[in-house]
Motif scaffolding. Sequence first.
Motif, PDB file in Angstrom:
ATOM      1  N   LEU A  57       0.641  -1.101  -0.035  1.00 43.26           N
ATOM      2  CA  LEU A  57      -0.250  -0.222  -0.259  1.00 43.26           C
ATOM      3  C   LEU A  57       0.407   1.146   0.394  1.00 43.26           C
ATOM      4  O   LEU A  57       0.766   1.877   0.116  1.00 43.26           O
ATOM      5  N   ARG A  58       2.270   0.944  -0.072  1.00 44.29           N
ATOM      6  CA  ARG A  58       2.687   2.198  -0.363  1.00 44.29           C
ATOM      7  C   ARG A  58       2.718   2.793  -2.334  1.00 44.29           C
ATOM      8  O   ARG A  58       3.086   1.901  -2.741  1.00 44.29           O
ATOM      9  N   ARG A  59       3.257   3.760  -1.944  1.00 46.11           N
ATOM     10  CA  ARG A  59       2.943   4.515  -3.506  1.00 46.11           C
ATOM     11  C   ARG A  59       4.806   4.834  -3.569  1.00 46.11           C
ATOM     12  O   ARG A  59       5.212   5.212  -2.863  1.00 46.11           O
ATOM     13  N   GLY A  60       5.028   5.433  -4.937  1.00 49.56           N
ATOM     14  CA  GLY A  60       6.052   5.595  -5.060  1.00 49.56           C
ATOM     15  C   GLY A  60       6.794   5.829  -6.754  1.00 49.56           C
ATOM     16  O   GLY A  60       5.807   5.272  -7.517  1.00 49.56           O
ATOM     17  N   ALA A  70      12.140  -9.294 -13.686  1.00 50.17           N
ATOM     18  CA  ALA A  70      11.303  -9.204 -13.524  1.00 50.17           C
ATOM     19  C   ALA A  70      10.600  -8.492 -12.598  1.00 50.17           C
ATOM     20  O   ALA A  70      10.209  -8.415 -11.736  1.00 50.17           O
ATOM     21  N   ARG A  71      12.002  -7.433 -12.253  1.00 50.26           N
ATOM     22  CA  ARG A  71      12.141  -6.684 -10.744  1.00 50.26           C
ATOM     23  C   ARG A  71      11.797  -5.573 -11.088  1.00 50.26           C
ATOM     24  O   ARG A  71      12.088  -4.997 -12.466  1.00 50.26           O
ATOM     25  N   ALA A  72      10.818  -4.449 -10.750  1.00 44.72           N
ATOM     26  CA  ALA A  72      11.627  -2.951 -10.638  1.00 44.72           C
ATOM     27  C   ALA A  72      11.450  -2.362  -9.254  1.00 44.72           C
ATOM     28  O   ALA A  72      11.676  -2.953  -8.447  1.00 44.72           O
ATOM     29  N   VAL A  73      12.374  -1.579  -9.699  1.00 46.20           N
ATOM     30  CA  VAL A  73      13.263  -0.530  -8.518  1.00 46.20           C
ATOM     31  C   VAL A  73      12.308   0.556  -8.352  1.00 46.20           C
ATOM     32  O   VAL A  73      12.130   1.567  -9.445  1.00 46.20           O
ATOM     33  N   VAL A  74      11.719   0.406  -6.877  1.00 48.66           N
ATOM     34  CA  VAL A  74      10.559   2.004  -6.615  1.00 48.66           C
ATOM     35  C   VAL A  74      11.574   2.927  -5.180  1.00 48.66           C
ATOM     36  O   VAL A  74      11.792   2.652  -4.937  1.00 48.66           O
ATOM     37  N   GLN A  75      11.493   3.807  -6.150  1.00 44.84           N
ATOM     38  CA  GLN A  75      11.861   4.418  -4.690  1.00 44.84           C
ATOM     39  C   GLN A  75      10.296   5.285  -3.820  1.00 44.84           C
ATOM     40  O   GLN A  75       9.196   6.250  -4.502  1.00 44.84           O
ATOM     41  N   LEU A  76       9.836   5.170  -2.839  1.00 44.38           N
ATOM     42  CA  LEU A  76       8.680   4.986  -2.216  1.00 44.38           C
ATOM     43  C   LEU A  76       8.363   6.538  -1.994  1.00 44.38           C
ATOM     44  O   LEU A  76       9.455   7.382  -1.541  1.00 44.38           O
ATOM     45  N   ALA A  77       7.703   7.097  -2.008  1.00 42.97           N
ATOM     46  CA  ALA A  77       6.389   8.743  -1.386  1.00 42.97           C
ATOM     47  C   ALA A  77       7.268   8.588  -0.284  1.00 42.97           C
ATOM     48  O   ALA A  77       7.469   7.754   0.481  1.00 42.97           O
TER      49      ALA A  77
END
Length: 106
Positions: A57-60, A70-77
């Motif tokens: 439930l975190r957005r970024g 099949a991996r995504a690198v995400v910077q969290l808000a």
Amino acid sequence: MLYNKKGVVVDVSSVDAFTVRMDDTQKLHEGLSHAAVETALPKRGGTVLILRGAHRLRRGMLLERRSEDARAVVQLAGDLRVVEVSFDDVAEWVGGLGEQLDIADL
């Protein structure tokens, strides 16, 4: 038939049942399960919502798509941490970042 069609989740009625509004027809399809759909990722720099795991439930912001594994690198808000998640555990977020609080903000 909904194969290879795009839509937006507009309501979640239980752990594994939700309603999708189709992009092309605007028709609602209710009672769909996670097994029946595939999530979509935005282009690099787009906003995502993490659906499962420790950051649920975190957005970024999507920083990188690693198709080979099949991996995504995400910077969290919020705290701006960078995390790596499976493509299956993240989806494009079509709302604004400020519309609702992240679970971590509560």
